[in-house]
Design a protein around this motif. Structure first.
Motif, PDB file in Angstrom:
ATOM      1  N   GLU A 107       0.834  -1.202   0.000  1.00  0.00           N
ATOM      2  CA  GLU A 107       0.000   0.000   0.000  1.00  0.00           C
ATOM      3  C   GLU A 107       0.872   1.257   0.000  1.00  0.00           C
ATOM      4  OE1 GLU A 107      -3.472   2.166   2.714  1.00  0.00           O
ATOM      5  OE2 GLU A 107      -2.770   0.143   3.210  1.00  0.00           O
ATOM      6  N   ALA A 108       1.942   1.243   0.809  1.00  0.00           N
ATOM      7  CA  ALA A 108       2.862   2.384   0.845  1.00  0.00           C
ATOM      8  C   ALA A 108       3.548   2.568  -0.502  1.00  0.00           C
ATOM      9  CB  ALA A 108       3.898   2.189   1.949  1.00  0.00           C
ATOM     10  N   ALA A 109       3.917   1.462  -1.161  1.00  0.00           N
ATOM     11  CA  ALA A 109       4.569   1.547  -2.467  1.00  0.00           C
ATOM     12  C   ALA A 109       3.616   2.129  -3.515  1.00  0.00           C
ATOM     13  CB  ALA A 109       5.050   0.164  -2.894  1.00  0.00           C
ATOM     14  N   ALA A 110       2.342   1.741  -3.445  1.00  0.00           N
ATOM     15  CA  ALA A 110       1.359   2.276  -4.391  1.00  0.00           C
ATOM     16  C   ALA A 110       1.188   3.784  -4.207  1.00  0.00           C
ATOM     17  CB  ALA A 110       0.024   1.563  -4.202  1.00  0.00           C
ATOM     18  N   ILE A 111       1.191   4.220  -2.945  1.00  0.00           N
ATOM     19  CA  ILE A 111       1.084   5.656  -2.674  1.00  0.00           C
ATOM     20  C   ILE A 111       2.310   6.379  -3.220  1.00  0.00           C
ATOM     21  CG2 ILE A 111       1.054   7.389  -0.838  1.00  0.00           C
ATOM     22  CD1 ILE A 111      -0.599   5.389   0.819  1.00  0.00           C
ATOM     23  N   ALA A 112       3.508   5.809  -2.993  1.00  0.00           N
ATOM     24  CA  ALA A 112       4.738   6.424  -3.491  1.00  0.00           C
ATOM     25  C   ALA A 112       4.727   6.511  -5.022  1.00  0.00           C
ATOM     26  CB  ALA A 112       5.953   5.633  -3.008  1.00  0.00           C
ATOM     27  N   ARG A 113       4.236   5.471  -5.684  1.00  0.00           N
ATOM     28  CA  ARG A 113       4.168   5.495  -7.145  1.00  0.00           C
ATOM     29  C   ARG A 113       3.244   6.609  -7.631  1.00  0.00           C
ATOM     30  NH1 ARG A 113       2.072   0.196 -10.171  1.00  0.00           N
ATOM     31  NH2 ARG A 113       0.209   0.758  -8.975  1.00  0.00           N
ATOM     32  N   ALA A 114       2.103   6.773  -6.965  1.00  0.00           N
ATOM     33  CA  ALA A 114       1.169   7.833  -7.357  1.00  0.00           C
ATOM     34  C   ALA A 114       1.779   9.210  -7.133  1.00  0.00           C
ATOM     35  CB  ALA A 114      -0.131   7.689  -6.568  1.00  0.00           C
TER      36      ALA A 114
END
Length: 239
Positions: free
Chosen positions: A27-34
């Motif tokens: 979830e943290a990685a998805a936020i960072a990608r966005a």
């Protein structure tokens, strides 16, 4: 890793999310990608946030009067990004005639520069937003995107981080452009500046306290009125 050195790694390799900790990491990685995508979009020079082709066309307005404007509630717009020399906001008492008010990017004799600020005038004035709408200065809130533009037509969107409202003495600059009359109220202070045309085709920045009748302001002129900030094809008269 996603934002190291303001660039970040090109990719992050994660293990499958087998447990709660793994799911939290994904979830943290998805936020960072966005967030990376948002930063890339904001930094792109050809992006719609920084444009000239669809920026409002500017014309010349001739100052017809400079008069005391009493004391009013002045709004200073503080942006989350720094203004460049020559940039400012389009402000005025009529949505049809907005004057280019320069940012506080120039050092004053008594106060330091505030290169994130446009001292935009009292609460009744319009300001042009990045989406083409106008808004009363009293209604501007943090998070709003304002169109900032220079005299040559280069424009971009900046985000408002703070609106600072204080009672201040005002000057009223009346001007005419393309057969229409308008005015802009601004704080009576040397740090508040407008963009004017010099002796030739060059533009210069002048303190509002030094503006005189006959000076040629850089302004935006439109024939359309507005309703709730949006341009409409209807008869609207503002005096």
């Amino acid at each position: 890793l996603a934002f190291a050195l303001e660039l970040g790694a090109d990719a992050l390799v994660l293990a499958p999310p087998d447990d709660a900790d793994g799911e939290a990491l994904w979830e943290a990685a998805a936020i960072a990608r966005a967030q990376r995508a948002e930063r890339a979009e904001a930094a792109a020079p050809a992006d719609a946030r920084e444009r000239a082709d669809d920026a409002p066309a500017l014309t010349t307005g001739v100052v017809t009067a400079v008069e005391p404007g009493g004391v009013g509630d002045r709004v200073a717009l503080d942006f989350t990004s720094l203004l460049r020399m020559g940039e400012g906001g389009l402000v005025g008492s009529s949505a049809k005639l907005l004057a280019l008010v320069h940012g506080e990017t120039i050092e004053g004799t008594l106060v330091p520069a505030r290169p994130f600020r446009v001292n935009a005038g009292p609460v009744h004035s319009y300001i042009l937003l990045a989406d083409g709408r106008t808004k009363y200065l009293e209604e501007v809130r943090p998070g709003d995107e304002v169109l900032v533009q220079d005299a040559d037509g280069r424009a971009r969107a900046l985000t408002v981080g703070r609106c600072k409202i204080e009672p201040r003495p005002l000057l009223c600059l009346s001007f005419e452009a393309d057969g229409a009359a308008g005015q802009v109220f601004l704080q009576q202070a040397e740090t508040v500046r407008v963009v004017v045309r010099g002796g030739g085709d060059d533009f210069e920045v002048r303190s509002v306290t030094d503006v005189r009748v006959g000076d040629r302001l850089r302004v935006r002129r439109t024939v359309k009125g507005t309703h709730v900030g949006r341009e409409i094809s209807a008869r609207v008269e503002e005096r």
